[in-house]
Design a protein around this motif. Sequence first.
Motif, PDB file in Angstrom:
ATOM      1  N   LYS A  12      36.813 107.346  64.293  1.00 48.27           N
ATOM      2  CA  LYS A  12      37.774 106.592  65.119  1.00 48.27           C
ATOM      3  C   LYS A  12      37.986 105.204  64.502  1.00 48.27           C
ATOM      4  CE  LYS A  12      36.486 109.517  68.921  1.00 48.27           C
ATOM      5  NZ  LYS A  12      36.442 109.757  70.351  1.00 48.27           N
ATOM      6  N   HIS A 100      44.932 114.184  68.094  1.00 45.25           N
ATOM      7  CA  HIS A 100      43.714 113.845  68.832  1.00 45.25           C
ATOM      8  C   HIS A 100      44.115 113.314  70.212  1.00 45.25           C
ATOM      9  CE1 HIS A 100      40.105 111.736  70.086  1.00 45.25           C
ATOM     10  NE2 HIS A 100      39.446 112.498  69.245  1.00 45.25           N
ATOM     11  N   ILE A 177      35.233 113.659  76.245  1.00 46.64           N
ATOM     12  CA  ILE A 177      35.283 112.843  75.032  1.00 46.64           C
ATOM     13  C   ILE A 177      34.749 111.448  75.307  1.00 46.64           C
ATOM     14  CG2 ILE A 177      36.804 111.732  73.359  1.00 46.64           C
ATOM     15  CD1 ILE A 177      38.541 114.191  73.384  1.00 46.64           C
ATOM     16  N   GLY A 216      34.766 119.774  70.413  1.00 49.93           N
ATOM     17  CA  GLY A 216      34.538 118.329  70.334  1.00 49.93           C
ATOM     18  C   GLY A 216      34.425 117.749  71.717  1.00 49.93           C
ATOM     19  N   GLY A 217      33.568 116.748  71.867  1.00 51.18           N
ATOM     20  CA  GLY A 217      33.374 116.083  73.157  1.00 51.18           C
ATOM     21  C   GLY A 217      31.898 115.886  73.418  1.00 51.18           C
ATOM     22  N   SER A 218      31.426 114.672  73.094  1.00 54.37           N
ATOM     23  CA  SER A 218      30.026 114.301  73.338  1.00 54.37           C
ATOM     24  C   SER A 218      29.017 115.247  72.688  1.00 54.37           C
ATOM     25  CB  SER A 218      29.762 114.159  74.845  1.00 54.37           C
ATOM     26  OG  SER A 218      30.599 113.152  75.394  1.00 54.37           O
ATOM     27  N   VAL A 219      29.358 115.725  71.492  1.00 51.14           N
ATOM     28  CA  VAL A 219      28.387 116.530  70.735  1.00 51.14           C
ATOM     29  C   VAL A 219      27.299 115.606  70.198  1.00 51.14           C
ATOM     30  CG1 VAL A 219      28.041 117.944  68.665  1.00 51.14           C
ATOM     31  CG2 VAL A 219      30.040 118.323  70.114  1.00 51.14           C
ATOM     32  N   LEU A 237      33.648 118.669  66.138  1.00 47.65           N
ATOM     33  CA  LEU A 237      34.297 117.406  65.795  1.00 47.65           C
ATOM     34  C   LEU A 237      33.537 116.351  66.592  1.00 47.65           C
ATOM     35  CD1 LEU A 237      36.529 115.957  64.273  1.00 47.65           C
ATOM     36  CD2 LEU A 237      38.108 116.525  66.096  1.00 47.65           C
ATOM     37  N   VAL A 238      32.859 115.481  65.865  1.00 48.25           N
ATOM     38  CA  VAL A 238      31.887 114.582  66.478  1.00 48.25           C
ATOM     39  C   VAL A 238      32.395 113.152  66.397  1.00 48.25           C
ATOM     40  CG1 VAL A 238      29.469 113.871  66.453  1.00 48.25           C
ATOM     41  CG2 VAL A 238      30.100 116.144  65.584  1.00 48.25           C
ATOM     42  N   GLY A 240      31.347 109.648  68.696  1.00 47.92           N
ATOM     43  CA  GLY A 240      30.296 108.626  68.818  1.00 47.92           C
ATOM     44  C   GLY A 240      29.046 108.925  68.006  1.00 47.92           C
TER      45      GLY A 240
HETATM   46  C1  2PG Z   1      36.507 112.990  69.971  1.00 50.58           C
HETATM   47  C2  2PG Z   1      35.105 113.306  70.298  1.00 50.58           C
HETATM   48  C3  2PG Z   1      34.745 114.054  69.159  1.00 50.58           C
HETATM   49  P1  2PG Z   1      32.946 112.043  71.135  1.00 50.58           P
HETATM   50  O1  2PG Z   1      37.081 112.122  70.599  1.00 50.58           O
HETATM   51  O2  2PG Z   1      37.078 113.619  69.069  1.00 50.58           O
HETATM   52  O3  2PG Z   1      35.450 113.459  68.025  1.00 50.58           O
HETATM   53  O4  2PG Z   1      34.411 112.108  70.468  1.00 50.58           O
HETATM   54  O5  2PG Z   1      32.059 112.908  70.285  1.00 50.58           O
HETATM   55  O6  2PG Z   1      32.569 110.590  71.054  1.00 50.58           O
HETATM   56  O7  2PG Z   1      33.074 112.542  72.504  1.00 50.58           O
END
Ligand code: 2PG
Length: 256
Positions: A12, A100, A177, A216-219, A237-238, A240
Amino acid sequence: AGRLPLMAGNWKMNLNHLEAIAHTQKLAFALADKDYDAVEVAVLPPFTDLRSVQTLVDGDKLKIKYGAQDISAQDSGAYTGEISGSMLAKLKCTYVAVGHSERRQYHAETDELCNAKVKAAFRHGLTPILCVGEGLDVRKAGDQVSYTLAQLDGGLKDVPAEQAETIVIAYEPVWAIGTGEVATPEDAQEVCGAIRGRLAELYSQELADKVRIQYGGSVKSGNVAAIMAQPDVDGALVGGAALDAEEFVKIVRFRD
Ligand code: 2PG
């Protein structure tokens, strides 16, 4: 079904070009003692870090791939502030994220625009990672599958099979996310399985079986293995957790 898992770190708007060098060196170092043929690793830095990352991993044996977080739908011209696919190709990017949820939310990106960006990526030999996923209201109404498949249809409109078979789809439920709220492995599987089913309808089962679908989402290192154990989840897709090199390496090594 023999799909190579893709673990991608989306930085990001974090890490300047010097921090990017330090971070990438850490990743390269930590992954150097292992043969990572079984997992593909990629980072998606800000545009301004791409050259730094390229310098470190260009031609290396580590196979850390990289790409951008966005692409212009246009190829060149009077589009102030935009970055074209040819510029990304020149920097030897492999991937580019398209649509995204943060682009959809803060930059009003529509499915139509995402579709144009997917086509722009393919025109320049880049592999799009098309991001789809529902928000909290949609999830509460139980409409996550139809909502996400509509985004998929929109993003793939008029994309020919020979391109579509190389695309990566990232299922990222917006409510998960950056919130610390991770979808359960069953939630992830439900929608990822539906995405593969739709690819089979739009193209063919053979094609659908080739396409990699990420969650993807808080992995994090603590939840990645259970998510990766799902039959239709082929990577993560990671966000943070990818900013901490040690943690990202643990995620990449989810099988260890
Ligand atoms: C996102 C996710 C994964 P996060 O926004 O794409 O990229 O982010 O892992 O921080 O939830």
